[in-house]
Design a protein around this motif. Structure first.
Motif, PDB file in Angstrom:
ATOM      1  N   ASP A  19       0.832  -1.200   0.000  1.00  0.00           N
ATOM      2  CA  ASP A  19       0.000   0.000   0.000  1.00  0.00           C
ATOM      3  C   ASP A  19       0.873   1.260   0.000  1.00  0.00           C
ATOM      4  N   TYR A  20       1.911   1.281   0.852  1.00  0.00           N
ATOM      5  CA  TYR A  20       2.825   2.433   0.919  1.00  0.00           C
ATOM      6  C   TYR A  20       3.561   2.634  -0.407  1.00  0.00           C
ATOM      7  N   ALA A  21       3.849   1.530  -1.105  1.00  0.00           N
ATOM      8  CA  ALA A  21       4.582   1.604  -2.372  1.00  0.00           C
ATOM      9  C   ALA A  21       3.690   2.086  -3.518  1.00  0.00           C
ATOM     10  N   GLY A  22       2.401   2.261  -3.238  1.00  0.00           N
ATOM     11  CA  GLY A  22       1.497   2.781  -4.257  1.00  0.00           C
ATOM     12  C   GLY A  22       0.890   1.723  -5.153  1.00  0.00           C
ATOM     13  N   VAL A  23       1.023   0.484  -4.765  1.00  0.00           N
ATOM     14  CA  VAL A  23       0.408  -0.589  -5.566  1.00  0.00           C
ATOM     15  C   VAL A  23      -0.819  -1.117  -4.825  1.00  0.00           C
ATOM     16  N   ASP A  24      -1.685  -0.166  -4.469  1.00  0.00           N
ATOM     17  CA  ASP A  24      -2.885  -0.540  -3.724  1.00  0.00           C
ATOM     18  C   ASP A  24      -3.806  -1.435  -4.544  1.00  0.00           C
ATOM     19  N   GLY A  25      -3.651  -1.441  -5.862  1.00  0.00           N
ATOM     20  CA  GLY A  25      -4.427  -2.368  -6.699  1.00  0.00           C
ATOM     21  C   GLY A  25      -4.105  -3.815  -6.363  1.00  0.00           C
ATOM     22  N   VAL A  26      -2.840  -4.080  -6.038  1.00  0.00           N
ATOM     23  CA  VAL A  26      -2.440  -5.433  -5.634  1.00  0.00           C
ATOM     24  C   VAL A  26      -3.078  -5.771  -4.285  1.00  0.00           C
ATOM     25  N   VAL A  27      -3.101  -4.789  -3.383  1.00  0.00           N
ATOM     26  CA  VAL A  27      -3.750  -4.983  -2.080  1.00  0.00           C
ATOM     27  C   VAL A  27      -5.223  -5.315  -2.292  1.00  0.00           C
ATOM     28  N   GLN A  28      -5.880  -4.586  -3.191  1.00  0.00           N
ATOM     29  CA  GLN A  28      -7.300  -4.839  -3.469  1.00  0.00           C
ATOM     30  C   GLN A  28      -7.503  -6.254  -4.000  1.00  0.00           C
ATOM     31  N   LEU A  29      -6.611  -6.702  -4.886  1.00  0.00           N
ATOM     32  CA  LEU A  29      -6.712  -8.071  -5.425  1.00  0.00           C
ATOM     33  C   LEU A  29      -6.578  -9.107  -4.312  1.00  0.00           C
ATOM     34  N   ILE A  30      -5.673  -8.862  -3.386  1.00  0.00           N
ATOM     35  CA  ILE A  30      -5.495  -9.782  -2.255  1.00  0.00           C
ATOM     36  C   ILE A  30      -6.749  -9.783  -1.391  1.00  0.00           C
TER      37      ILE A  30
END
Length: 184
Positions: A19-30
């Motif tokens: 999330d901090y790295a700006g890849v919140d899309g990956v967080v959403q997928l998880i």
């Protein structure tokens, strides 16, 4: 990052780091892979994770549920005052109940077309085109039938009251008494 003193290794919160790295899309997928109960547990881990517990997130989760099941689209309107999170919780409980349910198929013969059905405690009331109402056990045994002479289009339960409507505008009211019989 936190340091685990006992083992000398570093523990990393991968989800927050993503999330901090700006890849919140990956967080959403998880998070999309988790069921509602696991999401509620995850959101209670820490403040960072709790920040994902938002109406925006639950609205997205609800959209996913509705894409998977068309039935939800038709009946969502009656729950319009509920939040998306509450709707997701209800859907999760229903899905969990369905996954635990088991049943046997019993074929029963009807002497007419079924126009209406109503589940009453441990029995099923069946309104027939022939003008009969039948009461069946959930094991597939007919308990009783009563003739009304007109097709029975609706069966409505209101507490102990049972209302029957015929296709000619007739309405009958019955009460279930202690011995299980219908009394007009």
């Amino acid at each position: 990052m936190t340091r685990d003193v006992s083992s000398g290794s570093k523990r990393i919160d991968i989800i927050s780091e993503l999330d901090y790295a700006g890849v919140d899309g990956v967080v959403q997928l998880i998070l999309d892979l988790l069921n509602v109960q696991d999401l509620l547990s995850a959101f209670s881990v820490c403040k960072d994770w709790a920040s994902w517990d938002s109406d925006r997130f639950w609205s997205r989760k609800l959209r996913h549920y509705k894409q998977e099941d068309e039935w939800l689209n038709k009946y969502e309107e009656q729950y319009r005052s509920s939040s998306s999170k509450h709707k997701c919780l209800m859907i999760s409980r229903i899905n969990r109940s369905w996954s635990k349910a088991s049943g046997d198929v019993n074929k029963v013969e009807a002497d007419s077309t079924v126009l209406s059905l109503c589940l009453r405690e441990a029995t099923l009331l069946v309104g027939l085109n022939s003008g009969f109402i039948q009461e069946w056990s959930l094991q597939g045994h007919m308990i009783r039938k009563i003739q009304f002479g007109v097709p029975l289009t609706d069966i409505i339960l209101d507490g102990e009251q049972i209302y029957l409507a015929g296709d000619e505008g007739n309405i009958w009211s019955f009460e279930m008494v202690k011995d299980g019989n219908l009394v007009e």
